[in-house]
Design a protein around this motif. Structure first.
Motif, PDB file in Angstrom:
ATOM      1  N   ASN A 109     -12.508 -20.401 -22.881  1.00  0.00           N
ATOM      2  CA  ASN A 109     -13.157 -20.908 -21.671  1.00  0.00           C
ATOM      3  C   ASN A 109     -13.445 -22.403 -21.728  1.00  0.00           C
ATOM      4  N   PHE A 110     -12.956 -23.096 -22.764  1.00  0.00           N
ATOM      5  CA  PHE A 110     -13.196 -24.544 -22.857  1.00  0.00           C
ATOM      6  C   PHE A 110     -11.901 -25.229 -23.288  1.00  0.00           C
ATOM      7  N   CYS A 111     -11.241 -25.835 -22.323  1.00  0.00           N
ATOM      8  CA  CYS A 111      -9.968 -26.517 -22.568  1.00  0.00           C
ATOM      9  C   CYS A 111     -10.222 -27.961 -23.010  1.00  0.00           C
ATOM     10  N   THR A 112      -9.384 -28.484 -23.896  1.00  0.00           N
ATOM     11  CA  THR A 112      -9.491 -29.873 -24.337  1.00  0.00           C
ATOM     12  C   THR A 112      -8.328 -30.729 -23.856  1.00  0.00           C
ATOM     13  N   LYS A 113      -7.257 -30.102 -23.382  1.00  0.00           N
ATOM     14  CA  LYS A 113      -6.115 -30.819 -22.800  1.00  0.00           C
ATOM     15  C   LYS A 113      -5.379 -29.869 -21.871  1.00  0.00           C
ATOM     16  N   CYS A 114      -5.081 -30.370 -20.673  1.00  0.00           N
ATOM     17  CA  CYS A 114      -4.441 -29.516 -19.669  1.00  0.00           C
ATOM     18  C   CYS A 114      -2.929 -29.705 -19.669  1.00  0.00           C
ATOM     19  N   LYS A 115      -2.249 -28.717 -19.129  1.00  0.00           N
ATOM     20  CA  LYS A 115      -0.808 -28.823 -18.955  1.00  0.00           C
ATOM     21  C   LYS A 115      -0.496 -29.756 -17.794  1.00  0.00           C
ATOM     22  N   SER A 116       0.749 -30.184 -17.699  1.00  0.00           N
ATOM     23  CA  SER A 116       1.168 -31.144 -16.685  1.00  0.00           C
ATOM     24  C   SER A 116       0.810 -30.651 -15.281  1.00  0.00           C
ATOM     25  N   GLY A 117       0.258 -31.580 -14.492  1.00  0.00           N
ATOM     26  CA  GLY A 117      -0.115 -31.244 -13.120  1.00  0.00           C
ATOM     27  C   GLY A 117      -1.562 -30.861 -12.944  1.00  0.00           C
ATOM     28  N   PHE A 118      -2.328 -30.777 -14.046  1.00  0.00           N
ATOM     29  CA  PHE A 118      -3.744 -30.411 -13.981  1.00  0.00           C
ATOM     30  C   PHE A 118      -4.597 -31.525 -14.579  1.00  0.00           C
ATOM     31  N   TYR A 119      -5.811 -31.664 -14.045  1.00  0.00           N
ATOM     32  CA  TYR A 119      -6.766 -32.666 -14.526  1.00  0.00           C
ATOM     33  C   TYR A 119      -7.906 -31.967 -15.270  1.00  0.00           C
ATOM     34  N   LEU A 120      -8.305 -32.548 -16.387  1.00  0.00           N
ATOM     35  CA  LEU A 120      -9.358 -31.970 -17.216  1.00  0.00           C
ATOM     36  C   LEU A 120     -10.722 -32.423 -16.726  1.00  0.00           C
ATOM     37  N   TYR A 121     -11.626 -31.458 -16.558  1.00  0.00           N
ATOM     38  CA  TYR A 121     -12.997 -31.777 -16.176  1.00  0.00           C
ATOM     39  C   TYR A 121     -13.930 -30.713 -16.740  1.00  0.00           C
ATOM     40  N   SER A 122     -14.842 -31.123 -17.620  1.00  0.00           N
ATOM     41  CA  SER A 122     -15.847 -30.226 -18.212  1.00  0.00           C
ATOM     42  C   SER A 122     -15.221 -28.979 -18.806  1.00  0.00           C
ATOM     43  N   GLY A 123     -14.110 -29.153 -19.530  1.00  0.00           N
ATOM     44  CA  GLY A 123     -13.477 -28.034 -20.209  1.00  0.00           C
ATOM     45  C   GLY A 123     -12.598 -27.166 -19.328  1.00  0.00           C
ATOM     46  N   LYS A 124     -12.433 -27.544 -18.044  1.00  0.00           N
ATOM     47  CA  LYS A 124     -11.607 -26.763 -17.136  1.00  0.00           C
ATOM     48  C   LYS A 124     -10.430 -27.597 -16.644  1.00  0.00           C
ATOM     49  N   CYS A 125      -9.366 -26.923 -16.242  1.00  0.00           N
ATOM     50  CA  CYS A 125      -8.175 -27.588 -15.719  1.00  0.00           C
ATOM     51  C   CYS A 125      -8.113 -27.379 -14.214  1.00  0.00           C
ATOM     52  N   LEU A 126      -8.100 -28.495 -13.473  1.00  0.00           N
ATOM     53  CA  LEU A 126      -8.158 -28.438 -12.014  1.00  0.00           C
ATOM     54  C   LEU A 126      -6.954 -29.139 -11.407  1.00  0.00           C
ATOM     55  N   GLU A 127      -6.488 -28.627 -10.282  1.00  0.00           N
ATOM     56  CA  GLU A 127      -5.404 -29.287  -9.562  1.00  0.00           C
ATOM     57  C   GLU A 127      -5.912 -30.512  -8.806  1.00  0.00           C
ATOM     58  N   LYS A 128      -7.186 -30.525  -8.452  1.00  0.00           N
ATOM     59  CA  LYS A 128      -7.796 -31.623  -7.711  1.00  0.00           C
ATOM     60  C   LYS A 128      -9.197 -31.860  -8.233  1.00  0.00           C
ATOM     61  N   CYS A 129      -9.569 -33.125  -8.389  1.00  0.00           N
ATOM     62  CA  CYS A 129     -10.897 -33.449  -8.921  1.00  0.00           C
ATOM     63  C   CYS A 129     -11.977 -33.197  -7.873  1.00  0.00           C
ATOM     64  N   PRO A 130     -13.194 -32.825  -8.301  1.00  0.00           N
ATOM     65  CA  PRO A 130     -14.301 -32.589  -7.363  1.00  0.00           C
ATOM     66  C   PRO A 130     -14.687 -33.871  -6.623  1.00  0.00           C
ATOM     67  N   ASP A 131     -15.390 -33.711  -5.514  1.00  0.00           N
ATOM     68  CA  ASP A 131     -15.886 -34.859  -4.751  1.00  0.00           C
ATOM     69  C   ASP A 131     -16.786 -35.726  -5.630  1.00  0.00           C
ATOM     70  N   GLY A 132     -16.653 -37.031  -5.471  1.00  0.00           N
ATOM     71  CA  GLY A 132     -17.436 -37.965  -6.275  1.00  0.00           C
ATOM     72  C   GLY A 132     -16.761 -38.361  -7.566  1.00  0.00           C
ATOM     73  N   LEU A 133     -15.628 -37.733  -7.876  1.00  0.00           N
ATOM     74  CA  LEU A 133     -14.853 -38.068  -9.073  1.00  0.00           C
ATOM     75  C   LEU A 133     -13.439 -38.454  -8.650  1.00  0.00           C
ATOM     76  N   GLU A 134     -12.761 -39.190  -9.517  1.00  0.00           N
ATOM     77  CA  GLU A 134     -11.391 -39.586  -9.214  1.00  0.00           C
ATOM     78  C   GLU A 134     -10.464 -39.162 -10.338  1.00  0.00           C
ATOM     79  N   ALA A 135      -9.216 -38.922  -9.986  1.00  0.00           N
ATOM     80  CA  ALA A 135      -8.212 -38.481 -10.952  1.00  0.00           C
ATOM     81  C   ALA A 135      -7.619 -39.685 -11.678  1.00  0.00           C
ATOM     82  N   ASN A 136      -7.695 -39.651 -12.990  1.00  0.00           N
ATOM     83  CA  ASN A 136      -7.074 -40.679 -13.821  1.00  0.00           C
ATOM     84  C   ASN A 136      -5.701 -40.168 -14.242  1.00  0.00           C
ATOM     85  N   ASN A 137      -4.647 -40.741 -13.664  1.00  0.00           N
ATOM     86  CA  ASN A 137      -3.297 -40.257 -13.939  1.00  0.00           C
ATOM     87  C   ASN A 137      -2.782 -40.674 -15.310  1.00  0.00           C
TER      88      ASN A 137
END
Length: 221
Positions: A109-137
């Motif tokens: 339940n705690f990821c340290t690196k996501c696969k291609s196409g996903f962004y890491l945030y608080s141990g989770k892999c997301l396709e889109k970052c939450p509001d108030g945050l930006e995706a660092n490509n």
């Protein structure tokens, strides 16, 4: 006498048959308990099978199943491979798979690196970052938005005109400041780092210009 010898012969024969049957039964029980278990395992295995690979590992090693085609083979490793995380138990150390969108993880339940196409945030892999945050490509992480920060303005420079501080009444003065924090992609842009304004000074002759006039006057006289 002859009858007695025949009786002893049958007794000895029955005893040998009993010993043989006990040995065969023991072999069959061992085969049921450890089917195809090999002796002298290699590669960190404590016990192994010719068909299934490692069945258990030596101390401190992790047991993991590797798929080869349609078959899974047990192996023993010093650390878990990419896509797996290790858990230690009193009797065995196991490698378990991370979630499907996770490349490396600390626990399931705690990821340290996501696969291609996903962004890491608080141990989770997301396709889109939450509001108030930006995706660092570059790092593939969701980060806080960073706004530009500038230092305080410097004092105004001396009043000048065409690079001179004398020989005029109206000129310009400038002041500058530095950028101390550059913004992230969605942060507020940086303000101007210099500005100027009109200025007035008491008119005075330039020292060089005064000397030239004195020399010219002396020559004429």
């Amino acid at each position: 006498m002859q009858l007695r010898l025949i009786s002893w012969f049958f007794i000895a024969l029955n005893f040998m048959e009993y010993i043989g049957s006990q040995h065969a039964s023991r072999v069959r029980r061992q085969g049921r308990m450890h089917p195809n278990v090999s002796q002298g395992c290699q590669g960190g295995c404590a016990t192994c099978s010719d068909y299934n690979g490692c069945l258990s590992c030596k101390p401190r090693l992790f047991f993991v199943l590797e798929r080869i085609g349609m078959k899974q083979i047990g192996v023993c490793l010093s650390s878990c491979p990419s896509g797996y995380y290790g858990t230690r138990y009193p009797d065995i150390n196991k490698c378990a798979k991370c979630k499907a969108d996770c490349d490396t993880c600390f626990t399931r339940n705690f990821c340290t690196k996501c696969k291609s196409g996903f962004y890491l945030y608080s141990g989770k892999c997301l396709e889109k970052c939450p509001d108030g945050l930006e995706a660092n490509n570059h790092t593939m992480e969701c980060a806080n938005i960073v706004h530009c920060e500038a230092s305080e303005w410097s004092p105004w420079s001396p009043c000048t005109k065409k690079g001179k501080t004398c020989g005029f009444k109206r000129g310009n003065e400038v002041r500058v400041r530095e950028i101390v924090q550059h913004p992230s992609a969605r942060g507020n842009p940086c303000p101007a780092t210099s500005e100027s304004r009109k200025c007035m000074v008491q008119r005075k002759r330039c020292q060089k210009e005064g000397k030239e006039r004195q020399t010219k006057h002396a020559t004429l006289t």
